[in-house]
Enzyme design. Structure first.
Site, short mmCIF file in Angstrom:
data_model
loop_
_atom_site.label_atom_id
_atom_site.label_comp_id
_atom_site.label_asym_id
_atom_site.label_seq_id
_atom_site.Cartn_x
_atom_site.Cartn_y
_atom_site.Cartn_z
N ARG A 91 -68.05 46.60 -6.93
CA ARG A 91 -66.84 46.07 -7.53
C ARG A 91 -67.29 44.61 -8.12
O ARG A 91 -67.32 44.01 -7.55
CB ARG A 91 -65.62 45.89 -6.96
CG ARG A 91 -64.55 45.26 -7.69
CD ARG A 91 -63.04 45.45 -6.90
NE ARG A 91 -63.07 44.37 -5.81
CZ ARG A 91 -62.20 44.31 -4.78
NH1 ARG A 91 -61.07 45.10 -4.91
NH2 ARG A 91 -62.31 43.53 -4.17
N ARG A 108 -45.91 74.01 28.99
CA ARG A 108 -46.16 73.43 27.55
C ARG A 108 -47.35 72.82 27.52
O ARG A 108 -48.27 72.65 28.54
CB ARG A 108 -45.08 72.28 27.55
CG ARG A 108 -45.52 70.95 28.49
CD ARG A 108 -44.39 70.04 28.23
NE ARG A 108 -44.47 68.98 29.30
CZ ARG A 108 -43.54 68.03 29.65
NH1 ARG A 108 -42.42 67.95 28.80
NH2 ARG A 108 -43.84 67.28 30.74
N CYS A 148 -60.14 53.37 -2.71
CA CYS A 148 -60.95 52.46 -1.91
C CYS A 148 -59.78 51.33 -1.13
O CYS A 148 -60.40 50.55 -0.74
CB CYS A 148 -61.97 51.78 -2.75
SG CYS A 148 -61.22 50.87 -3.93
N LYS A 195 -38.92 73.54 26.14
CA LYS A 195 -38.72 73.81 27.57
C LYS A 195 -38.10 75.23 27.61
O LYS A 195 -38.69 76.28 28.24
CB LYS A 195 -38.10 73.02 28.60
CG LYS A 195 -37.90 73.37 29.97
CD LYS A 195 -36.88 72.48 30.85
CE LYS A 195 -36.91 71.24 30.56
NZ LYS A 195 -38.11 70.56 31.58
N SER A 233 -61.45 54.58 -9.10
CA SER A 233 -61.34 54.32 -7.73
C SER A 233 -59.87 53.66 -7.48
O SER A 233 -59.53 52.79 -8.12
CB SER A 233 -62.27 53.22 -7.01
OG SER A 233 -62.01 53.35 -5.74
N ARG A 249 -67.54 44.75 -2.11
CA ARG A 249 -66.60 43.65 -2.72
C ARG A 249 -67.58 42.39 -2.81
O ARG A 249 -67.81 41.53 -1.84
CB ARG A 249 -65.48 43.22 -1.60
CG ARG A 249 -64.10 44.15 -1.85
CD ARG A 249 -63.46 44.00 -0.50
NE ARG A 249 -64.22 44.75 0.48
CZ ARG A 249 -63.60 45.08 1.44
NH1 ARG A 249 -62.35 45.24 1.83
NH2 ARG A 249 -64.16 45.63 2.54
N TYR A 257 -63.15 61.70 -3.53
CA TYR A 257 -63.91 61.00 -2.12
C TYR A 257 -62.58 60.12 -1.67
O TYR A 257 -61.63 59.50 -2.60
CB TYR A 257 -65.00 60.24 -2.20
CG TYR A 257 -65.12 59.04 -2.89
CD1 TYR A 257 -64.66 57.89 -2.75
CD2 TYR A 257 -65.46 59.32 -4.60
CE1 TYR A 257 -64.87 56.87 -3.48
CE2 TYR A 257 -65.43 58.48 -5.35
CZ TYR A 257 -65.14 56.95 -4.96
OH TYR A 257 -65.11 55.88 -5.67
N ARG A 296 -30.98 71.35 32.53
CA ARG A 296 -32.11 70.50 31.86
C ARG A 296 -31.74 70.43 30.33
O ARG A 296 -31.77 71.39 29.54
CB ARG A 296 -33.32 70.84 32.10
CG ARG A 296 -33.73 70.95 33.80
CD ARG A 296 -35.11 71.17 33.89
NE ARG A 296 -35.75 71.15 35.18
CZ ARG A 296 -35.69 72.22 36.11
NH1 ARG A 296 -35.34 73.35 36.12
NH2 ARG A 296 -36.17 71.87 37.35
N GLY A 322 -57.37 51.57 -6.09
CA GLY A 322 -56.91 50.47 -5.54
C GLY A 322 -55.54 50.64 -4.98
O GLY A 322 -54.73 50.06 -5.39
N HIS A 374 -54.94 39.07 5.00
CA HIS A 374 -56.39 38.70 5.10
C HIS A 374 -57.22 39.16 6.44
O HIS A 374 -58.10 39.74 6.65
CB HIS A 374 -56.74 37.29 4.72
CG HIS A 374 -58.25 37.00 4.79
ND1 HIS A 374 -58.69 36.29 5.67
CD2 HIS A 374 -59.03 36.98 3.70
CE1 HIS A 374 -60.01 36.03 5.55
NE2 HIS A 374 -60.06 36.69 4.39
N MET A 381 -31.58 63.78 28.98
CA MET A 381 -30.99 63.78 29.89
C MET A 381 -32.14 64.19 31.14
O MET A 381 -32.72 65.30 30.73
CB MET A 381 -29.75 64.74 30.15
CG MET A 381 -28.91 64.46 31.30
SD MET A 381 -27.81 65.63 31.51
CE MET A 381 -28.75 66.88 32.30
#
Lengths: 906, 906
Positions: free
Chosen positions: B641, B362, B854, B48, B787, B585, B874, B118, B789, B478, B129
Site C-alpha cells: 500500500r 452435557r 485488510c 439439562k 482490498s 503499510r 481472501y 432445578r 479497509g 494505535h 437458580m
C-alpha cells in the site's frame, strides 16, 4: 430463393463497404434566402452558424456562406489533424455555391470574392480563434477589388488587415510586430489615426508586413487563396485546444469533446467609405432590461475596429442620420428577430454602400436585474409564458440582487483572491479580533474582520462586522457557513494573506502590508480582496423580483424553509419567503457572552448534578429564543435540532478565560485545564457529538426539549399556533434514535401535562451518516421525518473534512479530478446515490415520511433540482438563499414536467 | 348436511373457544426408560432437561421427573407472573406419573416421594437458580422417610438441608444466617464436620432453622408439599431475570427472550450412608484432552457438598474400591453416552445404596489445547469426521494457544482492567517512555511500556517491551493495532490508571501507586492489569494444532494473508501459514531512527526539488525492505500500500527534535515550526492523506513504486518469483484511481525497461470510503483488485473516530445500544451492507475482480464468515491471527455448504 440469397452474399463480399459509403455531410450552406441549417442545430453548427442559418431562413439579409460542422472538427482531432473523408470536397463545392450566390469568384483577379473565417462553438467562448477577414486577397485579386470598388486606399487597407490577421491569428506571429511597424510609419507621417494614412503609406505598410511575415514564418505570404482558406480552417480547429479555450472550458464546465464549427462567409465591407459602416447591439438594454434598442456603430470601419476599441463607437442614432434606409431596415430586422427568438438578442451588422447585412445573432447576456425585467415584460407582451420566464432566469444570478455589490463601473485594485464563501460586497476598516469588531460597531464604525480562521466565539464580532476575510478554510468552514447564514459578505481561504494578529497587520504575498484601520473592500461573490473603499450599489427586492418569485411559487412542488438560529434570522427568512424553519441549530444560541459561561460550567462539571445546575441557568434563555423564533414563524413548522457539536467547541481557550471561569465555578485552574485537555479529540467531526452527547448526558437533551415544549405551550396558551419538530442529530444506529425518541416523548408529555395544552410535535432525525442512510428502513420506523444533513454526509461519504480539504480540494477542482466542489453541489453519484437509497428504503417502510434537506446544499440550484428529483418535501437554506431555492425549485418542477411530458409523447 | 353444519356452528357459538382449546404442552415427562423429550429439544427443555430426556431414552438409569418448558417461563413473564393456562394442571398430572414410576407419593407420610427442582436454560448460565433438593419434606413425611431408610440422622440431615436451600434460594434469606447457626452448634459440640453432628444436634438445627425462617419471612416454613413445589418453580422462573443472570447474558450475548426451563425430578440420595455417594466427571481430561475418565466422588454426600467445597472430593478410584458394581456401571454409561453424543461430556451422578443414577449430562467445557486433542482423537477413533472436528473448535479460543498466558492456577492480584487489545500475557518492569523501553531491552531487561497513548514514534519502544499498557484509546487505537500486528500483549484504554510520566509513576484509582521499575503483569486476553510477576505458560503450536490447521485448509475457500510491515513480520506470518501479504503499510517503515529524519526532511521541504532530494535518501531503505519481504514471501502475492497517513504524523514533536532537524536541514527553527503548524489538521482522519498525497505530491508515490519494482526486478533476475500488487489508498473518486494507476504503470514500465525484466504486477485500490463502495461500478473498471479497509470504512460509515470513540463506545456496548464493537466484528447491517453492494457492483463490471479485506476484521471469526458469505477471495490479518482466520474460513465454508445442502433438500 436460395440462389438469390447466395448471390447477394457474394456481392456483399466482393464490394468493400467503406469505399461505397457516401461521405457524411460536414458542410451546411446558407445564402440566397435559404439555409440547410437552423437555430435548432447549435450542437452541430455552433451558436454562430446556427444563428446565420436561422437568419437566412427568416429572409434577413445575410452574406452567403457555409458552416463546417463540429463533427468535422472532432474527426479532425481524432485522425491526428486530418480532415475527415469528403470534408474538403464539400468545402470546395460550397465555395462554388457561395460564388454563385454572390456572383463573384474566390481567387478571381477580375471579380474577386473575399471571405471571412470564424470559429463558432456551441457556447460562446473566449480564447477561441478570432475572425480572419478578407481572405482571398493577393496582389492579383487586390487589383480586382480596387477596380470593383474604385478605391485603391480601401484595397490596400483591406490587404494590410489580412496580412496582420492571418499572420498573427493563423500563423501565430506576435501581433505587436505588425502594430509597431504601423506606429512607426504613422510617426514618420506625424499622424494619429490609421484613416489618416494615404494609399502610398498603406502600400509601404503592406510591403513591410509581408517582410515581417517572411522573417517570422520563413515563407512568403501565401498568394494561393485556397491555401489561405485551408490554413485558416486549420487554425479555427486548432484553437479548440488552445490553452485559453481549454482553461475557459474547465472554468465553465464545458466538455472538451463538443468541438467547434467553422464559418466561412462572403465578405461585405463596412470600410468602403462614408456610405458604409458596422455595428453591434442588443434588442433591449442588457443592464436594466429596458425595452429600447441598445446599439452602437462606426462609420467606414470593419468589425474588428469596434472590438479593438481603437475608435469610440457612435450612438446608433448616427446611422439613422447618415443612412436612414439601412437604419430602418435594421430596426425592422431586430424586431423580427426578437419576435422570432422570443428573447433579448445580441446582434452584429455591416452596412456596405448603404445596404444592410446581418452577421450574427444570439441570445444576449444580461445582468440579473435585466433578466428579471425582460422576463416579466415578455410575459406581459405575451411573447413568452410564465414557465418560460421562470426557466430563463439563472438562480445563481439572483444572488446578485440580494446583496450589495461593487459598482461594475468602479475601478478597483484587486490584490488577492480567496474563496467566494458568502456573496455580496463589504467595505470597512480592518480589525483582527472579534472584540475589536464589536467595539468598533458600537462606535458606528464599519469594519472588516480579518482572521486566520473563525471559531464559534467570534460570532459576535462576525455579526458586528460588514464582512469577514479568513486566510484558511473552505466553502463550508465556520466563517463560510456562519457568513452565509447571516447573509454577510465573506471571503475565506485567502492563502495569499499572512496575518500577524498581535502586531495588528497582515501582508499580501509578502508584498503589500495592510494595517489595522486601513480600508479594504471584499467581493464575496468573486472572492476578491480590494484595497481601499470601492463604490457599492444596493439590492432591489421589489417589482420584477417579487413577480418572478410569485410565479415560481405557483409551479414549485418543493417547500422552501430556512436555517435560522435567532428570532432576527427568522424575521429575515420570512421576508424572503421561508415556509418554515428547516434547521434551528440550538448550539448557536450558546455562544453569547452570558450564556457561554453557563455552557462552560455545564461541560466542565464532574457529575450530573453539576451539569443540571448549569443547565437550569441556560434553560430560560433557550426557551426565550424559541419563543422568539416560534412567534416569527407562527403557523409554520420549526425544526429544532438538539445539541450537535462536540463539547470542546465551547471551551475557553485563553488563560484569562480559564481563570475567570475557574473563579466563577470555584474550582482550581489546574482542574479546569485537565478537564479541558481530557475533552480534546483527535477527529472531533467523528467524535463525541450529536446524539452521542444526548445518550451519555441525557440531561442536556432533556433541558432542550423542555425549553422547546414550554415555549410552544406558552404560545399555544396565547393562541399562537406553533409546530415544533424535534430533530435528533448524528444518528447512526436505530437504537440511538429509539432511545432519544423515548426521551423526547417523555419530556414533551411531562410539559404538556404541566401546561394542560395539546401542542402537537413530531420527532425526526438528521440523515448525515452513511450508516443512517444504509439502514434507513430500520430508522424510518422510528422517525416522523428525515432531514438530510448533506454537509456531514458529504464529509463522511467522501472521508473529507471540510475544514482540512483546503489543502487539496481546490487542486482537485482545478485539475478536473472532481467536476464540482461536493460541498457546494451535491455529489450525485456518491452522496446523492446514498440519499436516493435512503429515500426509497425509508418511504417503503413509511409512505408519508416527511423528507427535507438542511445542509448548505439546500440553497444550491443544481442540488435543489436533485432534491426535487428524488422526491424530498422541502429544502432548507440560509435566509439569503431562499429566493434562489424558490426559483430553482420551480425550475426543477418545470423541467421534470417537461421531461415527463416528452416521455409520455413517446 | 345443512342441518348438521348449522348444529355445529351453534354448538361452537355456545361454548367459549378458550375453554375448548386444548392447553399447549408445557410439561415433558421422563422416566421408566422413556422420555417425551430428546437432546434435540434444548430450546424448549433447556440443556439439562434435554440431557435428562436423552439419557432416559438411552436406557441410562435416571430418576423419573419432568421438565417445564422455556415457553412456560416466557408466558409466565408475559402474563405478569401467572402460569400459562394448563401448566399447573400438567405439573400435577406429571407428578402422578412420577409417583407411579417411582412407586412413592409426594407428600405421603407413609411412602414420601421427595423431589429436586432445578433451573435449566438453553445455555448453561451462572446466576440462574441453584438446585433445591428434598422438596416435599415436612414433619410428617420426615417420619415416613426415616421409617423407609431406617436412618433418623439422614432424615433430619435432609430436612435441615431443605430448610437452608428453600429459605435461602427460594425465599431469599441470607444463607449466612443458617450457616452461622450451624457453626455455633458445631462449636458447642466442639466438632468440625457436619457429619460429626448426631441426630439430636440435627433436630436442634432444624428447630433453629425454622425459627430463622419465621423471623425472616414472617411465616412458618411451609408444610404443604405442593406449596413448596410451586414456590420453587416460581423461584426458578424468577431467577431468569435475576441481576446476575441478566448481566451474564449481556456479557455473553445471550438473548433475554430465551427463558429457562424448570426440571422437577425424584430425589435419590447419596447421603443415606457408606453405600451411597455422589460425583461429577468428564469423559476425557478437560484440560489436556487426554482420553481418560476424569471424575471425582464423595461418599455419603449430596451433590451440593461437592459444589460447596466443604469436603474434598475423592478420586473416582475410591468409588471403584467401595462400590465396584456402581463404578463399572458408571464406566459403561459414560462410554455409552460419549459414543452417543460423539463429544466429551460433563456428567453428574448419585449412588443410592449401591445403585447408580445419572443426574446430568452435557457437552463439557474444555481448554483450547484439550479441544484440539479431543477433536483430533475423535476423528482417529472414527467417532466424528474432519468437518465436525473443525466446526467444534472455537476460533477465538485458538488465540490462547498462540500467546504466552498466565498460568490458570496462579493466584494473581488484579488491580485494574482495560480493553483486551492484543492477547497473551506479559510480565515486566514498568517504564514510561519508548526510549527507556529500548534502553532496558538493550540490557536484557523485560519491561512493560506504560503510556497515556502511543504514537508512531513509540514503535521502537513497543517492539522492545514485553507488553504495552495505555490509559486511553480503543480496540483499534494505535497501540492496539500495532500491538496485534507485533503479536504483543497489549491492554489499552485502562481508565483507572493515571500516569505521571515526568515523575515516573502511575496511580490506580488514586489508590495504588506503581513506580518505574515495579513489576506488573498484563493479561491481554482479558484486559487485566496485575501487580507483580505472575507465572506464565508458553504456547504449543505443534501436533494437534498443526493437524487441525491442515484439515481447515482442506475445506476453506478463502485465502488467508497477513498484514506485515517488515521482513521479520513476514517470516512469522509464513510460519503461521500466510498465503501472501494482504497489506504492507509502507509508512510503518518510515519511523526507524535513521529514516524518520529523511522523511521529515521530505515533509518540511518547500518544493518538489527538496522533497525529491529527501526521497532519494529514503528510496534505498524502502527498496531493501521490499527485497526482504519479497524474499520471505517468494512465489506469493504481496500487496504494497502506498503512503497513507497524513504527513504530520511523521513530524517532530519536541523542541529538541525540532532543533536537531532544523540544524540538519539548514533552516531556521521558526520556519520549521511554522511549517509544522501549517500541517496541523482538524480531522486528520478525513484530511490530506492516502492518494490525496499521491496526487498532490506525485514524487512520493513515484519513489515508492520505483522502490517496489526495482526490488521485484532485482529478485526476478535472481530467479526469485515476486508478485507485487500495488495498492492505492483512500480512493473516493474514480478519477483519483485513474491518475494514480497511470502513475504506477508509468513508473513500473520505466523500471521494467531499465532492468529488461518482465515482472508482472497488478494495481488495485483500498475500498475504505463509502463513496468508493457506492461507486464501485466506476472504480472496478480501473482496479485489478479491491482490498476492503474496514477500519476506515467503519469510521466513515459510522462517523466514528476510533481514537475518540473511547468516550462513548464502551457505554454503547454496555447499554446494548450496539450489539458489538464495530471495530472488532464487521457491522453487517451497515458496513457489511455497503461491502456487499460494492462487491456486487464491482463484479458486475469485472467478473474476476480479486477481492480481499485488510482491516483488523480480517482476523475476527464472525467477520471472516461474513467475508466468505459475500464472496471475497481472501482475508488479511496480523500474523498472530492467521490460524484463527484459517479455522474461521474453514468453518464458514462448512457452514455455508451445510446451509446450501439444506436449501437444496427443500
Amino acid at each position: 430463393m436460395t440462389k438469390v440469397a447466395i448471390k447477394k452474399k457474394k456481392s456483399a463480399k466482393l464490394k468493400k463497404p467503406v469505399k461505397l459509403a457516401k461521405s457524411k455531410k460536414y458542410v451546411y450552406f446558407f445564402g440566397s434566402g435559404k439555409a440547410e441549417g437552423s437555430s435548432a442545430m447549435k450542437d452541430l453548427l455552433g451558436g454562430k452558424g446556427a444563428g446565420l442559418a436561422e437568419m437566412t431562413n427568416l429572409g434577413v439579409p445575410v452574406p452567403a456562406g457555409f458552416t463546417i460542422t463540429t463533427e468535422a472538427c472532432n474527426a479532425y482531432f481524432e485522425s491526428n489533424m486530418k480532415y475527415p473523408q469528403g470534408m474538403w470536397e464539400q468545402v470546395l463545392e460550397n465555395m462554388k455555391r457561395m460564388e454563385k450566390a454572390m456572383g463573384m469568384k474566390f481567387g478571381d483577379p477580375d471579380n474577386p470574392l473575399l471571405v471571412s473565417v470564424r470559429s463558432g462553438a456551441k457556447f460562446s467562448m473566449p480564447g477561441m480563434m478570432d475572425t480572419v477577414l478578407n481572405l482571398g486577397l493577393n496582389p492579383e485579386t487586390l487589383n480586382g477589388l480596387i477596380k470593383w470598388t474604385n478605391n485603391e486606399r480601401f484595397g490596400y487597407d483591406s490587404y494590410r488587415r489580412l496580412i496582420t490577421m492571418f499572420g498573427s491569428i493563423v500563423m501565430g506571429i506576435d501581433r505587436q510586430k505588425f502594430e509597431s511597424t504601423l506606429d512607426r510609419i504613422k510617426e514618420e507621417k506625424n499622424v494619429h489615426l490609421d484613416t489618416e494614412l494615404d494609399v502610398d503609406d498603406l502600400k509601404r505598410v503592406c510591403e513591410k508586413f509581408k517582410k515581417i511575415y517572411k522573417e517570422e514564418t520563413k515563407s512568403d505570404f501565401p498568394t494561393d487563396s485556397y491555401l489561405q482558406l485551408k490554413l485558416a480552417i486549420n487554425a479555427v480547429f486548432g484553437s479548440w485546444f488552445g490553452e485559453r479555450a481549454k482553461k475557459y472550458r474547465k472554468l465553465h464546465g464545458i466538455a472538451d469533446n463538443l468541438g467547434t464549427a467553422c464559418n466561412i462567409q462572403s465578405m461585405v465591407f463596412g470600410n468602403i467609405g462614408e456610405n458604409s459602416g458596422t455595428g453591434v447591439g442588443f434588442t433591449r438594454d442588457p443592464s436594466t432590461g429596458q425595452k429600447k434598442f441598445f446599439a452602437e456603430c462606426l462609420i467606414n470601419a470593419q468589425g474588428e475596429d469596434v472590438v479593438a476599441g481603437i475608435r469610440t463607437p457612435l450612438h446608433i442614432e448616427e446611422l439613422k442620420k447618415t443612412m436612414p434606409k439601412a437604419y430602418s431596415d435594421l430596426v425592422k430586422i431586430y424586431q423580427k428577430l426578437e419576435k422570432h427568438y422570443k428573447d433579448m438578442l445580441d446582434i452584429e451588422f455591416t452596412v456596405q454602400e448603404k445596404k444592410l447585412y446581418m452577421l450574427q445573432t444570439r441570445v444576449g447576456k444580461r445582468t440579473a436585474a435585466s433578466a428579471l425585467k425582460i422576463a416579466v415584460d415578455m410575459v406581459r407582451e405575451k411573447l413568452i409564458d410564465k414557465k418560460t420566464a421562470i426557466l430563463r432566469i439563472d438562480p445563481a444570478q439572483i444572488d446578485q440582487l440580494l446583496h450589495p455589490m461593487i459598482d461594475p463601473n468602479a475601478a478597483v485594485k484587486v490584490v488577492a483572491k480567496g474563496l467566494p464563501a458568502s456573496p455580496g460586497a463589504a467595505v470597512g476598516k480592518v480589525v483582527f479580533t472579534a472584540d475589536d469588531a464589536e467595539n468598533a460597531a458600537a462606535n458606528n464604525e464599519k469594519v472588516i474582520l480579518v482572521r486566520t480562521e473563525t471559531s464559534p466565539e467570534d460570532i459576535g464580532g462576525m455579526a458586528a462586522a460588514q464582512g469577514i476575510l479568513t486566510a484558511r478554510g473552505g466553502m463550508t468552514s465556520h466563517a463560510a457557513v456562519v457568513g452565509r447564514g447571516m447573509g454577510k459578505c465573506c471571503v475565506v481561504g485567502c492563502g495569499a494573506i499572512d496575518i500577524h494578529e498581535k502586531e495588528k497587520y497582515f501582508t499580501i504575498n509578502d508584498d503589500i502590508i495592510v494595517k489595522e484601520g486601513d480600508s479594504i473592500t471584499l467581493n464575496g461573490t468573486t472572492g476578491e480582496v480590494i484595497l481601499g473603499e470601492a463604490q457599492l450599489i444596493t439590492p432591489i427586492l421589489k417589482g420584477d423580483f417579487q413577480i418572478i418569485m410569485k410565479w415560481a411559487d405557483e409551479f414549485r412542488k418543493l417547500r422552501v424553509r430556512a436555517n435560522v438560529d435567532t428570532p432576527k434570522d427568522a424575521r429575515v427568512a420570512r421576508e424572503f419567503g421561508a415556509e418554515g424553519v428547516g434547521l434551528c441549530r440550538t448550539e448557536h444560541m450558546f455562544f453569547e457572552a452570558e450564556r457561554i459561561k453557563a455552557v462552560r460550567e455545564m461541560i466542565l462539571s464532574d457529575d450530573k448534578e453539576g451539569r443540571e445546575r448549569a443547565l437550569a441557568k441556560i434553560m430560560p434563555m433557550q426557551k426565550n429564543d424559541f419563543i422568539g423564533i416560534f412567534t416569527e414563524m407562527k403557523g409554520l413548522p420549526v425544526t429544532i435540532r438538539l445539541l450537535d457539536p462536540p463539547l470542546h467547541e465551547f471551551l475557553p481557550h485563553t488563560e484569562q478565560e480559564l481563570q475567570e471561569l475557574a473563579a466563577d465555578m470555584g474550582v482550581s485552574i489546574e482542574r479546569l485545564k485537565a478537564k479541558n485537555k481530557a475533552l480534546h479529540e483527535f477527529n472531533p467531526m467523528l467524535g463525541h457529538r450529536g446524539c452521542r452527547l444526548g445518550i451519555t448526558y441525557p440531561e442536556i437533551y432533556e433541558m432542550q426539549v423542555r425549553a422547546t415544549m414550554e415555549a410552544a405551550c406558552e404560545l399555544a396558551q396565547q393562541r399562537i399556533k406553533v409546530i415544533p419538530e424535534i430533530m435528533i442529530p448524528l444518528v447512526g444506529h436505530v437504537n440511538e434514535l429509539k432511545i432519544m425518541r423515548a426521551l423526547v416523548i417523555r419530556v414533551a408529555e411531562e410539559v404538556r401535562s404541566k401546561y394542560k395544552t395539546r401542542v402537537e410535535y413530531t420527532v425526526g432525525t438528521m440523515i448525515e451518516l452513511p450508516r443512517a442512510a444504509i439502514t434507513s428502513d430500520e430508522i424510518a420506523a422510528h422517525a416522523d421525518f428525515y432531514s438530510f444533513g448533506t454537509n456531514d454526509l458529504t464529509q463522511t461519504v467522501y472521508g473529507l473534512s471540510r475544514d482540512d480539504a483546503g489543502r487539496f480540494l481546490p487542486y482537485y477542482i482545478d485539475a478536473k479530478i472532481l467536476d464540482d466542489d461536493p460541498f457546494i453541489s451535491i455529489d450525485e453519484p456518491g452522496v446523492g446515490a446514498l440519499m436516493k437509497y435512503a429515500v426509497e428504503k425509508g418511504r417503503a417502510v413509511k409512505k408519508n415520511l416527511k423528507l427535507g434537506i438542511c445542509g448548505e446544499h439546500g440553497g444550491d440550484p443544481s442540488s435543489v433540482e436533485f432534491c426535487h428529483k428524488i422526491g424530498l418535501n422541502y429544502v432548507s437554506c440560509s435566509p439569503y438563499r431562499i429566493p434562489i431555492a424558490r426559483l430553482a425549485a420551480a425550475q426543477a418542477a418545470l423541467k421534470k414536467a417537461g421531461k415527463d411530458l416528452s416521455k409520455a409523447a413517446l
